[in-house]
Design an enzyme around this catalytic site. Structure first.
Site, PDB file in Angstrom:
ATOM      1  CE  LYS A  24      -2.089   5.165  31.356  1.00 37.04           C
ATOM      2  NZ  LYS A  24      -2.181   5.447  32.969  1.00 37.04           N
ATOM      3  CG  ASN A  76       2.469   6.767  16.912  1.00 39.16           C
ATOM      4  OD1 ASN A  76       2.272   7.717  16.924  1.00 39.16           O
ATOM      5  ND2 ASN A  76       1.351   6.021  17.593  1.00 39.16           N
ATOM      6  CD  GLU A  92       4.507   9.136  37.405  1.00 39.67           C
ATOM      7  OE1 GLU A  92       4.673   8.425  36.340  1.00 39.67           O
ATOM      8  OE2 GLU A  92       3.370   8.857  38.222  1.00 39.67           O
ATOM      9  CD  GLU A 136       3.519   3.949  42.064  1.00 38.30           C
ATOM     10  OE1 GLU A 136       2.488   4.424  41.541  1.00 38.30           O
ATOM     11  OE2 GLU A 136       4.723   3.812  41.426  1.00 38.30           O
ATOM     12  CG  HIS A 195      23.441   3.002  55.430  1.00 39.59           C
ATOM     13  ND1 HIS A 195      24.512   2.458  55.829  1.00 39.59           N
ATOM     14  CD2 HIS A 195      22.356   2.219  56.069  1.00 39.59           C
ATOM     15  CE1 HIS A 195      24.350   1.395  56.772  1.00 39.59           C
ATOM     16  NE2 HIS A 195      23.181   1.160  56.690  1.00 39.59           N
ATOM     17  NE  ARG A 239      -0.944   6.425  22.320  1.00 44.67           N
ATOM     18  CZ  ARG A 239      -0.793   5.112  21.881  1.00 44.67           C
ATOM     19  NH1 ARG A 239      -1.586   4.208  22.514  1.00 44.67           N
ATOM     20  NH2 ARG A 239       0.305   4.587  21.611  1.00 44.67           N
ATOM     21  CB  CYS A 278       2.840   9.564  19.114  1.00 45.55           C
ATOM     22  SG  CYS A 278       4.726  10.302  19.309  1.00 45.55           S
ATOM     23  CE  LYS A 309       1.189   6.821  40.389  1.00 48.18           C
ATOM     24  NZ  LYS A 309       2.418   6.323  39.631  1.00 48.18           N
TER      25      LYS A 309
END
Length: 606
Positions: A601, A98, A486, A479, A502, A27, A2, A483
């Site tokens: 964000k 917000n 996302e 990471e 495993h 954001r 927001c 990415k």
């Protein structure tokens, strides 16, 4: 998550509000709206989807007024549509919000029984109706707001506009950040300083619990108890120019390419290039006395903390625990007084991380934070601030914020090791020299970005992708998978390479690409054997290593040779190719790279 912008002044408000909202797009949001006063009456325009929809509506139905509030909404209570979009309003008051109002159901029932009519499914409308309720009882706006604030529970930032009062704008915060901007005959309100950058560089940050009465001549700030307080007005270095893409197609691409400069600038604040020694800020406690480090963060920052665990334990011989902030408090962990608690947050406003900080404070821990915003709430509540010098990061998927976090954490690991005499000066100098080389080696990778664009074409059609890494590169595998998820919406998972047998090996077939991060360090041969297991089962391998590692692999895989660096700094360098790969897969798929669906964000609510 927001965004709020508000203006009270002399110029037409709508163009300035729209510009401020554009600066808050990073954001994350799914609807937007603006309210102004026209001849003393509240007028609103709201639209679902991107800001271009709101802009088009304002062309068809323009609004006048020199005072107004605007909002970009990321849906929590209620689906993303025009009815649930902010500002919410009655004929008396309009509000942008917000955060989350935790007791909104009780307030809604109480106000409905009192004759108030609710139109939306949001928690925010309870605030609007509550303030209206007090206004209808004859209270002045300032008193009605104060009474409402005492009834509201939860985390929030509010911008409030009143019918018939072109001289008044009220702001309030509890939990969620809010900044006030000072201009010449105008005052501004924003979720962060970036929204106000073109309008003013004079910024004051409201403390938790503050609320402020704004006129076009200034602000009167009160604390949670209603007592007048003064908050420092700071000169921000942000400017409107920082929002440009500088010829890049996306902010994410621009920010990937800003990493050599950002890493170098961050290093310059901590590392003496002549003596090759690390200098931290003055600490109110002795590093040598620390017996345990607790690292707490969310998302990408959590993965940075995982890398730091390897570094600190190996170099400083100091035990480290790494926790996801949203789970940390609920373990109710016992903590030895005098321990070091390190909180990593790009924005410095992450709600779960802030709550964990306050828990650790109560447990007698020394509080150290690593943030990109030194004026943030987490920074203000910490004993010591370690700052990344990344500049504003607009793309929702973190890139330069992550690598600069790793840079600071590497310096911290060296400082801890030196304080405990677990490394000698020669080792510190060697590892510091390796850090100094990182910006140039990152630039070397970026020069060859075309390789990653070509590789991305082979991943576009994948439904699932696996990432493997060992040691300090295991968190980089995590990471990399994050990415890709996302920005491209392809399902991906990161695993420690030793865990392949495993369970994850059951997923291997010709349709599941496996991306392997394996610099030629002491763990290389073990990772190479995992690659052989994948290839033997028909899996397609994309292998990132240095030239020596590529030569040693000895199996059929798509290989990319990265610059040769010390294994200490390899996690920083190996973050770059996984960023580029995710970016180019997303571009090829045509997704919204800078504002991926459903993502925000900064997560400022739990």
């Amino acid at each position: 998550m927001c965004g709020i912008v508000g203006i009270i002044g002399q110029s037409p408000a709508v163009p300035l509000l729209l510009d401020g909202l554009k600066r808050l797009e990073y954001r994350g949001y799914d609807s937007a709206g603006i309210a102004t006063l026209v001849d003393g009456q509240i007028e609103r325009r709201r639209a679902q989807g991107k800001l271009c929809n709101l802009e088009a509506l304002l062309v068809e139905q323009p609004m006048a007024g020199t005072i107004g509030i605007g909002h970009t909404r990321w849906a929590t209570h209620g689906v993303p549509n025009e009815i649930n979009a902010h500002p919410h309003a009655t004929r008396h008051v309009a509000v942008v919000h917000n955060g989350i109002i935790e007791n909104f159901l009780a307030l809604r029932a109480e106000l409905t029984a009192a004759g108030h009519h609710f139109e939306s499914d949001t928690d925010t409308e309870a605030v609007v109706q509550l303030i209206s309720h007090f206004l209808e009882q004859g209270f002045e706006p300032e008193v009605a707001t104060e009474k409402a604030l005492k009834r509201i529970e939860g985390a929030f930032a509010l911008g409030i506009l009143f019918a018939g009062r072109p001289d008044l704008l009220i702001a309030a915060r509890r939990g969620s950040p809010l900044a006030i901007g000072y201009g010449a005959g105008e005052m501004y309100l924003g979720s962060d300083a970036l929204a106000l950058a073109p309008l003013t560089q004079k910024i004051s940050y409201l403390a938790d619990g503050d609320w402020a009465i704004l006129s076009n001549q200034g602000a009167s700030i009160r604390d949670r108890e209603g007592h007048p307080v003064v908050r420092e007005v700071k000169q921000t270095l942000l400017s409107g120019a920082l929002m440009g893409k500088d010829g890049h197609r996306h902010f994410m691409h621009k920010e990937i390419f800003e990493q050599p400069q950002a890493i170098g600038d961050t290093l310059n604040t901590m590392l003496n290039p002549t003596s090759r020694t690390i200098s931290l800020a003055t600490l109110p406690f002795a590093l040598k006395a620390v017996q345990k480090v607790s690292i707490i963060a969310c998302g990408t920052s959590y993965y940075a903390g995982m890398v730091a665990k390897y570094w600190i334990e190996q170099l400083a011989r100091l035990p480290v625990e790494v926790d996801i902030a949203s789970e940390f408090r609920y373990r109710n962990p016992p903590m030895t007084p005098g321990g070091l608690a390190l909180f990593i947050s790009q924005s410095g406003e992450t709600a779960d991380t802030l709550a964990a900080l306050r828990y650790c404070r109560a447990q007698g821990q020394h509080i150290l934070c690593l943030v990109n915003v030194p004026e943030s709430t987490i920074a203000r509540e910490s004993d010591v601030v370690l700052q990344t010098v990344a500049g504003p990061e607009i793309g929702v998927a973190s890139t330069k914020a992550f690598t600069t976090q790793l840079t600071v954490l590497a310096c911290l690991a060296l400082a801890l090791a030196r304080s405990r005499d677990s490394i000698d000066h020669a080792t510190e100098a060697r590892l510091s020299s390796a850090l100094v080389e990182v910006p140039a080696r990152v630039a070397d990778v970026l020069v060859h970005e075309g390789r990653f664009k070509a590789l991305a074409d082979d991943l576009v059609g994948a439904r699932d992708v696996l990432y493997l890494g060992r040691g300090s590169n295991y968190p980089i595998a995590l990471e990399g998978a994050l990415k890709l998820k996302e920005v491209s919406y392809i399902h991906a998972e990161g695993y420690a390479a030793g865990e392949l047998k495993h369970g994850p090996i059951a997923l291997i077939d010709e349709a599941v690409p496996v991306i392997v991060l394996a610099p030629s360090d002491e763990l290389f041969d073990k990772t190479a054997s995992n690659v052989q297991e994948v290839v033997a089962r028909g899996g397609k391998v994309l292998f990132f290593s240095d030239a020596a590692g590529v030569d040693r692999l000895g199996v059929n895989a798509s290989c990319v040779a990265l610059p040769d660096v010390d294994s200490f700094v390899a996690p920083i360098l190996y973050a770059i190719p996984v960023q580029l790969l995710a970016y180019y897969v997303a571009v090829a798929k045509g997704t919204d790279v800078d504002q991926p669906r459903n993502l925000a964000k900064s997560v400022t609510v739990e």
